[in-house]
Every structure is written in C-alpha cells, then in structure tokens.
Design an enzyme around this catalytic site. Sequence first.
Site, PDB file in Angstrom:
ATOM      1  N   GLU A   1       0.769  -1.246   0.000  1.00  0.00           N
ATOM      2  CA  GLU A   1       0.000   0.000   0.000  1.00  0.00           C
ATOM      3  C   GLU A   1       0.803   1.302   0.000  1.00  0.00           C
ATOM      4  OE1 GLU A   1      -2.900  -0.176   3.196  1.00  0.00           O
ATOM      5  OE2 GLU A   1      -4.079  -1.701   2.158  1.00  0.00           O
TER       6      GLU A   1
ATOM      7  N   GLU B   1      -6.148  -8.020   0.227  1.00  0.00           N
ATOM      8  CA  GLU B   1      -6.760  -7.676   1.516  1.00  0.00           C
ATOM      9  C   GLU B   1      -8.215  -7.306   1.261  1.00  0.00           C
ATOM     10  OE1 GLU B   1      -4.974  -4.794   4.075  1.00  0.00           O
ATOM     11  OE2 GLU B   1      -2.926  -5.470   3.690  1.00  0.00           O
TER      12      GLU B   1
END
Length: 424
Positions: A210, A316
């Site tokens: 991320e 995720e």
Amino acid sequence: MLSALNLSSLLTVALFILSSAHSSYSYTWGFPYGSQKVRGVNLGGWLVLEPWITPSLFDKTGDSRIVDEWTFGQYQDKVKAAAALKTHWDTWITEADFRDIAAAGLNHVRVPIGYWAFDVAPGEPWIQGQLPYLTKAVTWAQKYNLKVIVDLHGAPGSQNGFDNSGQKMSTPTWHTKQSNIDRSNAVIKRIASMFKDMTGVVPAIAALNEPAGFYGADILRVTRQFWYDSYGSIRWPYGSSRTSNTVVMISDAFQPGSYWKGFMSYPGWEGVILDTHIYQVFDNNLVRWSENQHIQGICGRVPSLQSSGLWTIVGEWSPARTDCAKWLNGRGIGSRYDGTFPGSTRVGSCTGMSGKASTFSASYKTFLRKFWEAQTITYEKGGQGWIQWTWKAEEADEWSYQAGLKNGWIPQNPTNRQYPNICN
C-alpha cells in the site's frame, strides 16, 4: 559470402525462436497462478504490530503515546518491550494456526513483515527478532502444503503514514529520500535471496504494501520505479544471468486497475501479480451504505478487477461493513460509523457491529455470510482469487477468518456457497 549471410540470418532466427520459447516456457511458478484460484488469509498483527488487532499489547504499556511498533520501542523500557514482543511472536501465530488454515481449504498465507526485521539504522527505536518467526512460518506452511507470500509491509520513512507501516505519520516520507528507497531495495534483495530456491513454498514476494498513491505524482513515480527495481531484484537474485521462479507482487497503490494497464506486462515481464485491496469502510459515504449496497458494490467490481491486464489478486478485504472495530482507525481514534471519528457524522451505534460474535444478531451473521460469499465469488470471477484480512483479532470477530469459521459465516470449505447467485 551468401552462405555466411544465410548462416547468420538462420542463427538470428534460431536465437529468436529460442528466446521466444524461453519467454513462454522457462518459468515454473510455485503455484499455478492463472489456472488455480488463490484462496488465502493474512497473518495480520503478528510480525508487524497493529493496535486494533492486539489492543491488549498496547493497553499493557499504560502509555497513550504508544500507537505503533515504532513508538512501542521508543516510549518504554527496551527490555520490557522486547520481552512483550517475544511473548507475542511466540503465541499470536503458532503451528496450530497453519494446521487450521490448511484444514479450512485455504492455499495461501500472506505474511506481513517490516523492513526493520532486516535493517535498523542508528537512532531508530525498532526491536528486532522477527526473522526466526518468518522462517518458522515457512516451515509450517511447507508441512501443511500452504503457500507463503512474504509481504514487505513497512518501508523506511513509511510509504503511507499508516500505523500498520510500523510508523504512523501525518504524511508518508518514504518516497522523499533516496536513502529510504535504497534501504528498501536492499531489503527486497535480502528477501529474494532468502527464498530464491524455495518457490515451492514461497511462490511470491509482495514488494511493498500500500504505497499511498493518493498523495499524487511524486509517490507514484517513485513507486513505479520501485516496482521495476524489485522485479530485477526478485527475478535475478543469483548475482548472474540465472533467473528465479519467484512471482513479483506489486500493489496498485490505491489506483484503479486501468492506471496499471500496460505496466510490466507480458511478455516483457513475467510472473507479475497486481495486488488490490478492497474495503468499503474507510470513507464517510461508504459506511452509510445499506447491507444490500455493500453487496452490490462488491458484485459490480468484476470489470475493474480485469482492467489492468495483469493477474490480479485481492490481497486484503474483509466481511466488515463498518469501521467500528476498536482502534481500527488508530489507537485512541473513534469510528466514522458512530460519529466518533473526526469529521464524521453518526450513522448508528457500533454495539453489535463489532467485538465478539456472541454479541452479533442472527441477521448480522447472515449478512456477514452473504457479504463473504459475494466477495469471494467476485474476486474469483474477476481476478485470480483472494486473501482475507485477517486470520485472527483479539476483539474484532467480524474481521477474523478464525472467528468466521467458528461462528458459521465462513464455510469450512471456501467453495461451499449458501448464496451462489448473490451477484446475479
């Protein structure tokens, strides 16, 4: 002369055919990505601390300044902090978890780890000792026929400013200093070297979790270059022209799949997976959605999962429909759903939306099952599969795969659907 020319052009053609054959046939990935779906779970909060996953670890410090792993080492006695971490590493995830994950029909675990497990600079308060546990994870995975994705979850200077990068910051600084990037590249080289001959159990490395692409062009430029550099480090870990069979996982950096169209694409690059993370809770508008809106919001994502042209995995996601989990938004910070998060407007009470499953209504558990199925169906239809966040949490059962299995909203066999037509 003519024959020499013919010979040289024949050689050129032969070399071209050989190189084409090489690009098509030379790599044997450690998992049949592209033909078999990834079904997995993250081992969150283990080798990288997260306050919402293990609030007790932070509560026990008695210090509200301790909000992440950096401050965990900074604001308490080092010996005390190291002892608490060792106990946590020994107990949070054990061989029994790997056994249970395999028994639940899953084939992958994604294991987040921070750069500080490999490299601590003078003045940094990190406490080391994670690497033996990463080695144990790989050993256990091998025993239970699970595949491990080693995921670099935190980089020097923080790539997103989130507490789960190890160091919470108002804005990320990873991309602003060449020394941060150099250190990150050195860590990826270390990880690639560690597992270069173990692709049967560690088929992929996620180069960085991320990076905050929403900060704009500067961080995206650095991220794209970091993906190229990571590919080089992971594909050529032997210090020679010999290549590895390790798959390279790159984050979408919060950009749509279409942003990555043509980036590191076949046949110039091989064995590249785009990792996208899908949550519908970290936004004032999304937490207002009804149960049905949440389900339809997921069902409509098939085209976006296909838009990059790369193998795409949802690395995720969660069945949670609110941000009610204690400290999900950071230690000491409230929730958008109940209006206790700065700048949010109350939607409703968090009671019965988070915490122990014993407090969940039957209808809420039914929703969790529907939402879980809508997501797994969509991520397998639009992409190469999914890895749920996360395996276990102390208090937030709606996020926990383990709790979902125990309480019936996650099936023991992930292909066992009660709502197979939920997205039709």
